[in-house]
Write an enzyme that holds these catalytic residues in place. Structure first.
Site, PDB file in Angstrom:
ATOM      1  N   ALA A 272       0.776  -1.236   0.000  1.00 39.00           N
ATOM      2  CA  ALA A 272       0.000   0.000   0.000  1.00 39.00           C
ATOM      3  C   ALA A 272       0.809   1.288   0.000  1.00 39.00           C
ATOM      4  O   ALA A 272       0.313   2.322  -0.444  1.00 39.00           O
ATOM      5  CB  ALA A 272      -0.934   0.004   1.213  1.00 39.00           C
ATOM      6  N   ALA A 273       2.013   1.275   0.560  1.00 41.35           N
ATOM      7  CA  ALA A 273       2.773   2.523   0.693  1.00 41.35           C
ATOM      8  C   ALA A 273       3.056   3.133  -0.687  1.00 41.35           C
ATOM      9  O   ALA A 273       3.260   2.389  -1.652  1.00 41.35           O
ATOM     10  CB  ALA A 273       4.078   2.255   1.431  1.00 41.35           C
ATOM     11  N   PRO A 274       3.012   4.466  -0.796  1.00 40.69           N
ATOM     12  CA  PRO A 274       2.878   5.474   0.273  1.00 40.69           C
ATOM     13  C   PRO A 274       1.456   5.828   0.647  1.00 40.69           C
ATOM     14  O   PRO A 274       1.243   6.733   1.446  1.00 40.69           O
ATOM     15  CB  PRO A 274       3.600   6.683  -0.326  1.00 40.69           C
ATOM     16  CG  PRO A 274       3.330   6.565  -1.792  1.00 40.69           C
ATOM     17  CD  PRO A 274       3.345   5.091  -2.089  1.00 40.69           C
ATOM     18  N   GLY A 276      -1.372   6.543  -1.512  1.00 39.32           N
ATOM     19  CA  GLY A 276      -2.229   7.333  -2.390  1.00 39.32           C
ATOM     20  C   GLY A 276      -3.505   6.604  -2.778  1.00 39.32           C
ATOM     21  O   GLY A 276      -4.604   7.171  -2.725  1.00 39.32           O
ATOM     22  N   ASP A 337      -1.155  -3.856  -5.942  1.00 36.78           N
ATOM     23  CA  ASP A 337      -0.209  -2.983  -6.644  1.00 36.78           C
ATOM     24  C   ASP A 337       1.174  -3.600  -6.446  1.00 36.78           C
ATOM     25  O   ASP A 337       1.941  -3.190  -5.589  1.00 36.78           O
ATOM     26  CB  ASP A 337      -0.291  -1.578  -6.054  1.00 36.78           C
ATOM     27  CG  ASP A 337       0.390  -0.539  -6.926  1.00 36.78           C
ATOM     28  OD1 ASP A 337       1.111  -0.937  -7.864  1.00 36.78           O
ATOM     29  OD2 ASP A 337       0.218   0.660  -6.669  1.00 36.78           O
ATOM     30  N   CYS A 390       3.220  -0.453 -12.282  1.00 36.35           N
ATOM     31  CA  CYS A 390       3.649   0.781 -12.966  1.00 36.35           C
ATOM     32  C   CYS A 390       4.788   0.431 -13.917  1.00 36.35           C
ATOM     33  O   CYS A 390       5.794   1.117 -13.992  1.00 36.35           O
ATOM     34  CB  CYS A 390       4.053   1.869 -11.972  1.00 36.35           C
ATOM     35  SG  CYS A 390       5.256   1.360 -10.728  1.00 36.35           S
TER      36      CYS A 390
END
Length: 447
Positions: A272-274, A276, A337, A390
């Site tokens: 999860a970090a950071p 958003g 993610d 990403c």
């Protein structure tokens, strides 16, 4: 030897700081961490820190070119790493790129004679470089004299022309034979400052009106996405401290809507970090969120974002590829993610291209597959899992998604798939100026 004292508000001071940051990166440290180390070592004002950061980022976007120039003008790489970094930074400020559409690279930020003078002063001020101040002067002046012949010569090398490692250029060309040049060009541009409007506190139209009232030019580039025409410091963004907006790329803002959130759902944001996407999920629906990350230090960023936005989530340290942190309660939605090479966000993190190795995509794909398989077991029947990376490398994106669907007989739902990094004039469809992300949405068959 007597070392030159330089003022903390001089270009020479900024060049020393940027040179150290570049040296750290080329020794394997990510640029944000490298800059943090430099800032901790200096007593620079926020303005000078900004100058150091600007020069460092400019240099990371031009390492391929200035390295080729140094190779052409020297018999061996200048040592130590700090001296090499200084020459890279100084040459970056002297090289005008005719191949970029980006103003940052096509206009020189300082007069040439100022750069040479201040680079020599920077060398003279430091015990690790003072012996080479004459060499610094000679190399930079030679470049200015011979640039009309030096630049065309080195630009015959793909790494110098595109400012990426050769393997990166080759891999991009193989994956995207029609778009590879546009992808590489986009990665060399400075990124826009894109904001996400907190729909609990405002609307996009209302926030655009606020910006207009303060003479800040901006355009809507997504449902809740607003791009500023010119980046400004976060402290100067209207409503930021009050939680009205957050900084987030337009492509990254798609995740929350793709999850099809309903009030009362139990949601896992893995890796999860950071934070958003965690915060965007909570802005979208009244759901119970568990934000997981394997790095306890990075969890601090999530807490800071939640606090600013006055949102709450369960935060836990845990390895998403393992089950030890899980309480056994299945989730309605999972955002995965997963770790990747970050090859789609090089315009924001230009150091990534120099830190990554060709084999990294394979190793990270194996780890990501382990994470996805583990998380799938935690999803309720009928629940949905959103895979996000990403990356632009197919091994980490489409090939990963296809293999996962086949392993688990997952139902693949509509999602954008591969979004390539794009930098075009702003329009409200949100498909014009964003990083390179990949989205695949899966539903678990009902029992």
């Amino acid at each position: 030897m007597t070392y030159l004292e330089i003022k903390s508000d001089s270009l020479a001071f900024s060049l020393v700081g940027a040179a150290q940051a570049v040296a750290y990166v080329l020794e394997g440290t990510a640029l944000p961490q490298a800059l943090a180390k430099v800032f901790a070592q200096t007593k620079a004002t926020p303005q000078i820190r900004g100058a150091i950061q600007d020069i460092s980022y400019r240099t990371m976007r031009q390492v391929g070119r200035v390295d080729a120039l140094l190779t052409a003008m020297t018999t061996k790489a200048p040592e130590p790493a700090l001296l090499y970094g200084l020459l890279c930074c100084a040459l970056t400020l002297l090289v005008k790129s005719d191949t970029s559409d980006d103003v940052e690279l096509s206009e020189l930020p300082y007069e040439a004679f100022v750069v040479v003078d201040q680079a020599v002063n920077a060398a003279a001020s430091n015990p690790h470089m003072a012996h080479a101040k004459g060499m610094v002067n000679a190399i930079l002046r030679r470049f200015l004299r011979e640039q009309d012949s030096l630049l065309p010569s080195v630009m015959k090398q793909p790494a110098a022309l595109w400012n990426y490692p050769q393997w990166w250029v080759d891999q991009c060309k193989a994956a995207y034979p029609a778009q590879w040049q546009d992808i590489l060009r986009t990665g060399n541009q400075a990124p826009p400052l894109t904001l996400r409007v907190n729909q609990r506190l405002s609307t996009t139209d209302a926030y655009l009106a606020t910006l207009q009232s303060q003479q800040i030019d901006a355009t809507q580039v997504g449902t809740h996405a607003v791009r500023l025409a010119k980046p400004v410091p976060v402290a100067q963004i209207p409503g930021f401290e009050q939680g009205v907006v957050s900084v987030q790329d337009a492509a990254a803002q798609l995740a929350a809507s793709l999850l099809d959130l309903q009030d009362g759902m139990r949601v896992l944001d893995a890796c999860a970090a950071p934070g958003g996407k965690t915060c965007h999920i909570l802005e979208t629906a009244n759901v119970q969120v568990l934000a997981l990350d394997s790095d306890p230090q990075r969890l601090t960023r999530i807490r800071e974002n939640l606090f600013r936005l006055k949102l709450s989530a369960d935060i836990k340290t845990g390895d998403a590829s393992r089950i030890s942190w899980w309480d056994g309660q299945a989730f309605d939605r999972i955002l995965a993610d997963v770790p990747c090479t970050a090859s789609g966000i090089v315009r924001r993190h230009p150091d990534i291209r120099w830190l990554r190795r060709k084999a990294d995509a394979v190793q990270l794909s194996v780890l990501s597959a382990r994470i996805l398989d583990n998380l799938w077991s935690m999803l309720k029947p009928g629940g949905k899992l959103l895979l996000v990376t990403c990356s632009i490398w197919p091994m980490e994106s489409e090939l990963q998604a296809a293999a996962f669907a086949q392993r688990h007989h997952a139902i693949r739902l509509d999602a954008p798939g591969q979004l390539l990094p794009t930098a075009l004039p702003a329009t409200s469809d949100g498909n014009n100026d964003h990083d390179g992300l990949f989205y695949a949405l899966f539903q678990k068959p009902a029992v």
